[in-house]
Write a protein that holds these residues in place. Sequence first.
Motif, PDB file in Angstrom:
ATOM      1  N   TYR A   1      86.593  31.138  23.372  1.00 51.39           N
ATOM      2  CA  TYR A   1      87.010  32.136  24.730  1.00 51.39           C
ATOM      3  C   TYR A   1      86.882  31.930  25.967  1.00 51.39           C
ATOM      4  N   ILE A   2      86.422  31.065  25.783  1.00 49.83           N
ATOM      5  CA  ILE A   2      86.383  30.183  27.120  1.00 49.83           C
ATOM      6  C   ILE A   2      87.520  29.239  27.991  1.00 49.83           C
ATOM      7  N   LYS A   3      87.374  28.444  26.301  1.00 47.10           N
ATOM      8  CA  LYS A   3      88.530  27.391  26.697  1.00 47.10           C
ATOM      9  C   LYS A   3      89.175  27.598  26.391  1.00 47.10           C
ATOM     10  N   GLN A   4      89.846  29.371  26.067  1.00 52.28           N
ATOM     11  CA  GLN A   4      91.118  29.927  25.983  1.00 52.28           C
ATOM     12  C   GLN A   4      91.549  29.639  26.841  1.00 52.28           C
ATOM     13  N   ALA A   5      90.641  30.517  27.566  1.00 49.20           N
ATOM     14  CA  ALA A   5      91.040  30.717  28.973  1.00 49.20           C
ATOM     15  C   ALA A   5      90.518  30.152  30.028  1.00 49.20           C
ATOM     16  N   ASN A   6      90.697  29.227  30.574  1.00 52.29           N
ATOM     17  CA  ASN A   6      90.437  27.686  31.288  1.00 52.29           C
ATOM     18  C   ASN A   6      90.021  26.519  30.259  1.00 52.29           C
ATOM     19  N   SER A   7      91.235  25.801  30.028  1.00 55.91           N
ATOM     20  CA  SER A   7      91.242  24.361  29.501  1.00 55.91           C
ATOM     21  C   SER A   7      90.313  23.597  30.859  1.00 55.91           C
ATOM     22  N   GLY A   8      90.462  23.698  31.611  1.00 55.33           N
ATOM     23  CA  GLY A   8      89.593  22.702  32.205  1.00 55.33           C
ATOM     24  C   GLY A   8      88.128  22.354  32.022  1.00 55.33           C
ATOM     25  N   LEU A   9      86.847  23.466  32.138  1.00 53.92           N
ATOM     26  CA  LEU A   9      85.991  23.375  32.451  1.00 53.92           C
ATOM     27  C   LEU A   9      85.122  22.308  31.334  1.00 53.92           C
ATOM     28  N   ASP A  10      84.258  21.816  32.103  1.00 61.47           N
ATOM     29  CA  ASP A  10      83.541  20.816  30.865  1.00 61.47           C
ATOM     30  C   ASP A  10      82.472  21.382  30.212  1.00 61.47           C
ATOM     31  N   LYS A  11      81.892  20.725  29.173  1.00 65.24           N
ATOM     32  CA  LYS A  11      81.074  21.333  27.732  1.00 65.24           C
ATOM     33  C   LYS A  11      80.548  22.841  29.046  1.00 65.24           C
ATOM     34  N   LYS A  12      79.053  21.897  29.946  1.00 65.48           N
ATOM     35  CA  LYS A  12      78.143  22.196  30.732  1.00 65.48           C
ATOM     36  C   LYS A  12      79.038  23.741  31.471  1.00 65.48           C
ATOM     37  N   THR A  13      79.916  23.737  32.368  1.00 61.43           N
ATOM     38  CA  THR A  13      79.977  24.717  32.880  1.00 61.43           C
ATOM     39  C   THR A  13      80.000  25.858  31.991  1.00 61.43           C
ATOM     40  N   ARG A  14      81.037  25.390  31.044  1.00 62.11           N
ATOM     41  CA  ARG A  14      80.785  26.418  30.130  1.00 62.11           C
ATOM     42  C   ARG A  14      80.126  27.123  28.916  1.00 62.11           C
ATOM     43  N   ALA A  15      78.833  26.320  29.389  1.00 59.26           N
ATOM     44  CA  ALA A  15      77.754  26.401  28.669  1.00 59.26           C
ATOM     45  C   ALA A  15      76.512  27.452  29.769  1.00 59.26           C
ATOM     46  N   ALA A  16      77.012  27.806  30.690  1.00 66.53           N
ATOM     47  CA  ALA A  16      77.028  28.054  32.186  1.00 66.53           C
ATOM     48  C   ALA A  16      77.286  29.771  31.226  1.00 66.53           C
ATOM     49  N   ILE A  17      79.079  29.188  31.646  1.00 63.99           N
ATOM     50  CA  ILE A  17      79.676  31.003  31.694  1.00 63.99           C
ATOM     51  C   ILE A  17      79.274  31.331  30.471  1.00 63.99           C
ATOM     52  N   PHE A  18      79.222  30.749  29.593  1.00 59.52           N
ATOM     53  CA  PHE A  18      78.771  31.890  27.892  1.00 59.52           C
ATOM     54  C   PHE A  18      77.161  32.221  28.525  1.00 59.52           C
ATOM     55  N   ALA A  19      76.158  31.463  29.227  1.00 64.92           N
ATOM     56  CA  ALA A  19      74.954  32.199  29.437  1.00 64.92           C
ATOM     57  C   ALA A  19      74.899  32.954  30.349  1.00 64.92           C
ATOM     58  N   THR A  20      75.757  33.712  30.809  1.00 62.63           N
ATOM     59  CA  THR A  20      76.036  34.375  32.017  1.00 62.63           C
ATOM     60  C   THR A  20      76.070  36.187  31.023  1.00 62.63           C
ATOM     61  N   HIS A  21      77.212  35.988  30.611  1.00 60.35           N
ATOM     62  CA  HIS A  21      78.235  36.543  29.526  1.00 60.35           C
ATOM     63  C   HIS A  21      76.495  37.042  29.240  1.00 60.35           C
ATOM     64  N   ILE A  22      75.474  36.000  27.956  1.00 57.69           N
ATOM     65  CA  ILE A  22      74.711  36.786  27.189  1.00 57.69           C
ATOM     66  C   ILE A  22      73.959  37.506  28.069  1.00 57.69           C
ATOM     67  N   ARG A  23      73.653  36.971  29.508  1.00 54.15           N
ATOM     68  CA  ARG A  23      72.961  38.093  30.320  1.00 54.15           C
ATOM     69  C   ARG A  23      73.368  38.942  30.686  1.00 54.15           C
ATOM     70  N   ALA A  24      74.961  39.469  31.076  1.00 56.71           N
ATOM     71  CA  ALA A  24      75.940  40.639  31.545  1.00 56.71           C
ATOM     72  C   ALA A  24      74.834  41.848  30.266  1.00 56.71           C
ATOM     73  N   VAL A  25      74.575  41.621  28.538  1.00 53.37           N
ATOM     74  CA  VAL A  25      74.507  42.447  27.572  1.00 53.37           C
ATOM     75  C   VAL A  25      73.179  42.427  27.774  1.00 53.37           C
ATOM     76  N   ALA A  26      72.890  40.965  27.655  1.00 54.79           N
ATOM     77  CA  ALA A  26      71.381  41.280  27.382  1.00 54.79           C
ATOM     78  C   ALA A  26      69.724  42.005  28.388  1.00 54.79           C
ATOM     79  N   GLU A  27      70.156  41.493  30.007  1.00 50.48           N
ATOM     80  CA  GLU A  27      69.539  41.907  31.156  1.00 50.48           C
ATOM     81  C   GLU A  27      69.142  43.109  31.037  1.00 50.48           C
ATOM     82  N   PRO A  28      69.965  44.326  31.200  1.00 53.28           N
ATOM     83  CA  PRO A  28      68.953  45.146  31.046  1.00 53.28           C
ATOM     84  C   PRO A  28      67.541  46.042  30.046  1.00 53.28           C
ATOM     85  N   ILE A  29      68.039  46.140  29.141  1.00 55.38           N
ATOM     86  CA  ILE A  29      66.651  46.287  28.029  1.00 55.38           C
ATOM     87  C   ILE A  29      66.067  44.631  27.439  1.00 55.38           C
TER      88      ILE A  29
END
Length: 366
Positions: free
Chosen positions: A295-323
């Motif tokens: 889904y990150i590639k779809q939204a922005n095809s120019g991002l490298d793998k490291k950046t995509r991994a960082a974005i994915f981790a931030t998305h998981i953080r937004a869901v899991a951090e409070p708990i």
Amino acid sequence: MKVEHILHTNGGVGKTSYANNSLLQRAVISMVKPIVGASIEELCCTLFPECLKVADLGRSSGPNTLLVVSDIINSIHTTYQKLNRPPPSLQAFLNDLPGNDFNAGFRSLPGFYKKLDEEHEKKFGSCFIAGMPGSFYGRLFPNNSLNFVHSSYALHWISEVPKGLLTEEEEGLNKGNIYIAKTSPPAVFKQYLEQFKRDFTVFLRSRAEELVPGGSMVLTITGSIKSHDPLCIWEFVGLKLNDMVLEGLIGKEKLDAFNMPFYTPTTKEIEEVIQAEGSFTLQNLEVLKNDWDSYIKQANSGLDKKTRAAIFATHIRAVAEPILASQFGEEAMDDLFPRFEEDVLDHMERENCQYINLVISLTKKR
Ligand code: SAH
């Protein structure tokens, strides 16, 4: 502890807020849009309601809040154009747990109504949006009052951590893990499955009372292919927490006593609960597999793998951090998530990391 006391996505509009990190959920809503559209069309053509009453359960706050309502309106509009009839009005209830930031969603309503008028040149009936705070593991609406129920990425949150995971001495059955993992004893999987079955049964029974006969639901949740080895993202987060215990940064007893109130069922488990509960006909159960970062590639095809991994981790953080912060403390989060991010990249480089979505379409029996 009941989930409603600890579960909420990251509020506000900051860097780690859910509002700014719900792209994955947005992509899932788009994938499911044709299924929702077909369900609405079928409903309109069989029930011909004067006012279509819908509920979106586990709606959260942020930009996705009104997306589903907008998709439903477009489906109604297209259906009634085909039927050459004036469209019905729509009443949409947005539900979440009482601690959710409902006001953030409500503030965007005037703009939403205005856009609706412009897009449909005032031809759409009328749209009325309301909030309905409460747990969907129980009754939320009067008998026979709803035509359609939608829920995306919420039903994998179970009502509580299975009580049997903590033994009398408060020693966890699932030591060193926070969800079903390869090192979990079989009893852990069994406890989780039983809790899911109880919760999903209560959910179906409550909705069966609230929906009109012939009313329908489209539910999207994350699922698993193998029950006892769900390969869930929480297994990877658990490994990082374990490292922090070994380094003395987190108390071992804290990790041993903690488990995520989450369950990723298989299609077979879903089918069994629906059949045993008995109020609904299962119309369709689709399995959609996606790479972690597609889904990150779809939204922005120019991002490298490291950046995509960082974005994915931030998305998981937004869901899991409070708990997670409620158990391990806020400070631990700034240490945990960079470690998790490194791990995400590592996994993405070594294997084909996918997550599984289950899309369940149901109709209430007449
Ligand atoms: N559907 C949204 C939000 C997904 S996040 C989207 O697709 O973007 C999951 C949401 O479900 C959270 O806001 C959480 O508070 C809510 N939730 C979890 N358990 C719930 C329950 N028992 N009753 C109502 N809402 C619940």
